[in-house]
Design an enzyme around this catalytic site. Structure first.
Site, short mmCIF file in Angstrom:
data_model
loop_
_atom_site.label_atom_id
_atom_site.label_comp_id
_atom_site.label_asym_id
_atom_site.label_seq_id
_atom_site.Cartn_x
_atom_site.Cartn_y
_atom_site.Cartn_z
N CYS A 1 0.87 -1.06 -0.06
CA CYS A 1 0.07 -0.09 0.02
C CYS A 1 0.95 1.10 -0.08
O CYS A 1 2.05 1.12 0.09
CB CYS A 1 -0.96 -0.02 1.23
SG CYS A 1 -1.90 -1.42 1.50
N ARG B 1 1.32 1.81 -6.00
CA ARG B 1 1.68 0.85 -5.05
C ARG B 1 0.26 0.03 -4.58
O ARG B 1 0.27 -1.03 -4.02
CB ARG B 1 2.01 1.55 -3.68
CG ARG B 1 3.22 2.25 -3.89
CD ARG B 1 3.95 2.89 -2.57
NE ARG B 1 4.08 1.79 -1.57
CZ ARG B 1 5.20 1.40 -1.50
NH1 ARG B 1 6.44 1.60 -2.34
NH2 ARG B 1 5.47 0.21 -0.49
N TRP C 1 -3.64 -1.63 -1.25
CA TRP C 1 -3.69 -2.80 -2.08
C TRP C 1 -4.13 -4.17 -1.19
O TRP C 1 -2.98 -4.44 -0.31
CB TRP C 1 -2.17 -3.26 -2.71
CG TRP C 1 -2.02 -4.35 -3.49
CD1 TRP C 1 -1.52 -5.64 -3.01
CD2 TRP C 1 -2.29 -4.52 -4.90
NE1 TRP C 1 -1.45 -6.40 -4.06
CE2 TRP C 1 -1.99 -5.97 -5.02
CE3 TRP C 1 -3.02 -3.81 -5.62
CZ2 TRP C 1 -2.38 -6.49 -6.19
CZ3 TRP C 1 -3.24 -4.42 -6.94
CH2 TRP C 1 -2.99 -5.76 -7.18
N ASN D 1 0.63 -0.11 6.00
CA ASN D 1 1.33 -0.88 4.65
C ASN D 1 2.21 -2.00 5.43
O ASN D 1 2.96 -1.88 6.10
CB ASN D 1 2.37 -0.14 3.93
CG ASN D 1 3.06 -1.02 2.82
OD1 ASN D 1 2.28 -1.93 2.37
ND2 ASN D 1 4.16 -0.42 2.61
N GLY D 2 1.54 -3.44 5.03
CA GLY D 2 1.94 -4.63 5.51
C GLY D 2 0.91 -5.65 6.14
O GLY D 2 -0.28 -5.33 5.67
N GLU E 1 8.18 -20.16 -20.74
CA GLU E 1 8.01 -19.13 -19.93
C GLU E 1 9.29 -18.06 -20.43
O GLU E 1 8.64 -17.10 -20.91
CB GLU E 1 8.04 -19.16 -18.55
CG GLU E 1 8.34 -17.79 -17.71
CD GLU E 1 7.22 -16.86 -17.85
OE1 GLU E 1 7.49 -15.87 -17.43
OE2 GLU E 1 6.37 -17.21 -18.58
N LYS F 1 8.50 -14.35 -22.58
CA LYS F 1 8.92 -13.31 -22.03
C LYS F 1 9.63 -12.49 -23.13
O LYS F 1 9.56 -11.43 -23.40
CB LYS F 1 9.95 -13.40 -20.92
CG LYS F 1 9.13 -13.82 -19.56
CD LYS F 1 8.06 -12.30 -19.12
CE LYS F 1 6.85 -12.63 -18.49
NZ LYS F 1 5.92 -13.49 -18.96
N GLU G 1 7.20 -11.25 -25.60
CA GLU G 1 6.24 -10.25 -25.14
C GLU G 1 6.93 -8.89 -25.34
O GLU G 1 6.38 -7.74 -25.87
CB GLU G 1 6.02 -10.64 -23.62
CG GLU G 1 4.93 -11.66 -23.62
CD GLU G 1 4.68 -11.81 -21.97
OE1 GLU G 1 3.19 -11.79 -21.63
OE2 GLU G 1 5.21 -11.98 -21.21
N HIS H 1 12.93 -34.29 -32.91
CA HIS H 1 11.52 -34.70 -33.68
C HIS H 1 11.23 -33.53 -34.49
O HIS H 1 10.17 -33.75 -35.05
CB HIS H 1 10.54 -35.24 -32.68
CG HIS H 1 10.85 -36.32 -31.90
ND1 HIS H 1 11.45 -37.67 -32.32
CD2 HIS H 1 11.00 -36.51 -30.58
CE1 HIS H 1 11.82 -38.43 -31.28
NE2 HIS H 1 11.41 -37.73 -30.18
N LYS I 1 -2.65 -5.76 -19.94
CA LYS I 1 -2.03 -6.62 -18.59
C LYS I 1 -3.11 -7.76 -18.28
O LYS I 1 -2.78 -8.77 -17.75
CB LYS I 1 -2.06 -5.59 -17.32
CG LYS I 1 -1.55 -6.07 -16.08
CD LYS I 1 -0.13 -6.64 -15.88
CE LYS I 1 0.23 -7.36 -14.75
NZ LYS I 1 1.44 -8.24 -15.24
C1 BG6 Z 1 -1.83 -11.39 -20.46
C2 BG6 Z 1 -0.91 -10.80 -19.63
O1 BG6 Z 1 -2.94 -10.47 -20.98
O2 BG6 Z 1 -2.71 -12.12 -19.63
C3 BG6 Z 1 -0.18 -11.81 -19.31
O3 BG6 Z 1 -0.19 -9.68 -20.63
C4 BG6 Z 1 -0.75 -12.58 -18.49
O4 BG6 Z 1 1.16 -11.20 -18.77
C5 BG6 Z 1 -2.03 -13.53 -18.81
O5 BG6 Z 1 0.04 -13.88 -18.05
C6 BG6 Z 1 -2.88 -13.96 -17.92
O6 BG6 Z 1 -3.23 -12.81 -16.91
P1 BG6 Z 1 -3.92 -13.20 -15.56
O7 BG6 Z 1 -4.00 -11.86 -14.73
O8 BG6 Z 1 -4.92 -14.16 -15.67
O9 BG6 Z 1 -2.78 -13.98 -14.73
#
Ligand code: BG6
Length: 629
Positions: free
Chosen positions: A2, A28, A83, A109-110, A502, A506, A509, A525, A624
């Site tokens: 927070c 935050r 948060w 905050n904590g 993964e 990344k 992305e 294969h 996001k």
């Molecule tokens: C995408 C994000 O829109 O959704 C990724 O760009 C994320 O970073 C994926 O992994 C799943 O999102 P969430 O919030 O369900 O984990």
């Protein structure tokens, strides 16, 4: 995570200056906010709270000013943007929290780990609770100890608290003080001209003062309009009169902040993605705080207590999620099958929803989502609910749709993740899956010894990740060497096959390079057809049960003049003889190794994206959280 702000000074301060400071902390946490200020005219504390972004609180201030036909100002005052960790985001759970006498008001905050025990004891003393938060316990506790001296009451209360806090407290009956204390959560004191500010980080108060004192863990600051004193919360000087040590004022160094506002919000990093990668050690700490019971080789997951019995009867788990969270699910499959002995299937939300999964009452479906708002995952969740099976969740957002619609679950507690590409939450998802594995394993065949072993190794992870992050310059150098290649292959086996994909995601992305993640055994294969000196490979070759197999895959690539960056375990000298570049990581249990192996892949991707000059926080075409199907 927070954001808190506090002010005390010679003059009453217009509340909007506090609000502006708080807005600079909105990154935050932004699910609710509030303020409290001492109104000398009314000799009482005025408190306002609002659910949602800080703009909702701003509207409340405007309304109140219109009603009272006067500008809102106060001294001292405290502000908070939340948060949520305990208690869904709403006005009642927003901070400040206060005691029943409306004397003590505080922002926090904590996490107060022992709040349930404290609440029980306080209720016996007649305290009435209005919120679901852990923080409210502290307001009542300080209220109970209050005998006219605010810092004395705060000190006594904090002695009974287990957990983390950055705290600012004001009192109606001791109004000339702002008391702040810190244990693990960041808190600073800014020294202005005839005024003092408290804040979670410098970005809030940079506009008012660049002279700051960073409070250390275990310190309490007592601030009045004339000055401040910082003391140790607990230290008693041995052999001297009991309280002597306690009242010894500490000499505190005033630092001058050079950073720009943007830099501060990013913790000195150029981008939130880098900041969040460097928060990965804390993400593990926050995801395991109060949950590891080493002596019993067990794990405490409060969010599963209501379904503990049903979980004992579960004979199969389906893990459903999207994007990065899907890859966490794939690692979870290996963990749960090997160490909890439960058959696991893993699927993406969009596929699970439209296929016809065979699920019976002995099946639990586990949904993983950072945001808790991803439409594909939610649709799949409602599909399973329709079939009446146990629906569980792992999410980072308290009160999110997924959190509300699942039967039970576990929060990540790793704070807001701003950058679109998920990094620290992925590390936290893997950590929570390891906790879940111990939790379910110990309900079944997992021995005390094995449980203890895993718990002990989990405890070591934050330090190991910090050690890996110290190699940032090496990883940046390697990124500079490879960023011009048009595509890359990521290889791993067993637990680190999902880590490889993964790593590939990344890179895709944030650098828009073509990257492919592949189980190393599958390379021969098909994909091996692509291998040549223009198609480098990132190979995860840790000293584990599949090491030899990985080495032969690297040799197959080298035989075709492919370049190889190897991720290896410290002390492995052999790998240097065949790989072009090597990044070493500390040893841990194979089941936990994806937690360590992911950090260098996250950093590598971020640095390649930066070398290519891209905004790695807001990559093109991505969001996001995708709240539409
Ligand atoms: C995408 C994000 O829109 O959704 C990724 O760009 C994320 O970073 C994926 O992994 C799943 O999102 P969430 O919030 O369900 O984990």
């Amino acid at each position: 995570m927070c954001g808190i702000v506090g002010y005390i000074g010679k003059n009453n301060k217009n509340i909007y200056l506090g609000l502006e400071a708080l807005k600079r902390l909105e990154y935050r946490g932004y699910d609710s906010s509030g303020l409290a200020f001492y109104d000398p005219a009314k000799k009482e504390i005025v408190c306002l709270k609002a659910a949602g972004r800080i703009s909702s609180l701003e509207k409340k201030i405007e309304t109140k000013e219109k009603e009272e036909k006067k500008e809102m100002s106060g001294n001292p005052f405290i502000f908070h943007t939340r948060w949520a960790t305990h208690g869904v985001p709403n006005e009642t759970n927003a901070h400040p929290h206060f005691d029943n006498q409306k004397n003590i008001f505080l922002v926090h905050n904590g996490i107060i780990e022992n709040y349930k025990e404290l609440n029980k004891a306080l209720a016996k003393k007649g305290c009435k609770f209005v919120s679901e938060t852990d923080t409210e316990a502290l307001a009542h506790l300080i209220g109970c100890f209050f005998k006219g001296n605010l810092e004395e009451a705060v000190r006594k209360a904090l002695k009974m608290v287990k957990g983390t806090y950055g705290l600012a407290v004001i009192s109606k009956d001791d109004p000339g003080k702002l008391v702040a204390a810190r244990n693990s959560s960041p808190l600073l004191l800014a020294v202005g001209d005839g005024e003092f500010w408290i804040a979670s980080d410098p970005s809030a108060v940079l506009a008012y003062s660049k002279k700051v004192i960073f409070l250390e863990d275990g310190e309490i600051a007592v601030i009045t309009k004339d000055g401040f004193s910082v003391y140790d919360l607990s230290r008693n000087v041995a052999g001297s009169r009991k309280n002597a040590g306690r009242n010894q004022k500490k000499e505190k160094e005033i630092s001058e902040i050079e950073w720009s506002l943007e830099e501060v919000q990013k913790g000195g990093h150029s981008h939130f993605m880098l900041k969040e990668i460097f928060e990965e050690p804390d993400a593990i700490r926050n995801s395991t705080r109060g949950r590891l019971i080493e002596e019993d080789g067990a794990v405490k997951l409060g969010g599963l207590e209501t379904v503990e019995k049903r979980l004992r009867e579960i004979e199969r788990i389906i893990i459903v999620s999207c994007g990065t969270a899907h890859f966490a699910g794939l690692v979870g499959e290996y963990m749960l099958e090997e160490y909890a002995g439960i058959p696991v299937e893993v699927d993406t939300g969009s596929e699970f929803r439209y296929r016809k999964p065979i699920i019976d009452k002995k099946t639990a479906v586990l949904y993983i989502s950072q945001s808790g708002e991803t439409a594909d995952t939610l649709a799949a969740l409602r599909e399973a609910k329709r079939k009446g099976v146990l629906v569980l969740g792992i999410t980072n957002v308290v009160g999110s749709t997924q959190a509300r619609e699942t039967d039970a679950g576990v929060y990540n507690h790793c704070g807001p993740e701003i950058a679109v590409a998920s990094t620290k939450t992925f590390i936290s998802q893997l950590t929570v899956l390891a906790l879940l594995t111990v939790y379910l394993g110990r309900q079944r065949e997992m021995s005390l010894v094995m449980g203890r072993r895993i718990v002990q190794e989990i405890k070591k992870l934050p330090k190991s990740v910090e050690k890996i992050l110290e190699q940032k310059d090496l990883i940046r150098k390697i990124a500079r060497k490879y960023y011009k290649f048009p595509s890359m292959l990521f290889l791993g086996r067993k637990y680190n096959y999902p880590t490889a994909i993964e790593g590939a995601l990344k890179l895709k992305e944030v650098s828009y390079l073509h990257a492919e993640g592949c189980p190393a055994g599958e390379m021969k294969h098909g994909i091996i057809a692509l291998i040549n000196e223009k198609f480098p490979t990132f190979a995860i070759c840790l000293s584990d049960s599949v090491y030899e197999k990985m080495i032969s895959n690297v040799e197959e690539i080298k035989a075709r003049k492919g370049l190889v960056i190897a991720l290896a375990t410290e002390g492995d000298k052999e790998i240097r003889k065949i790989a072009d570049d090597v990044i070493y990581i500390p040893k841990t249990l194979e089941m936990l190794s994806p937690i360590l192996a992911s950090t260098p892949l996250h950093l590598f991707a971020a640095y390649v994206g930066l070398e290519k000059g891209y905004d790695i926080d807001k990559p093109r075409n991505l969001a996001k959280s995708v709240t539409v199907e």
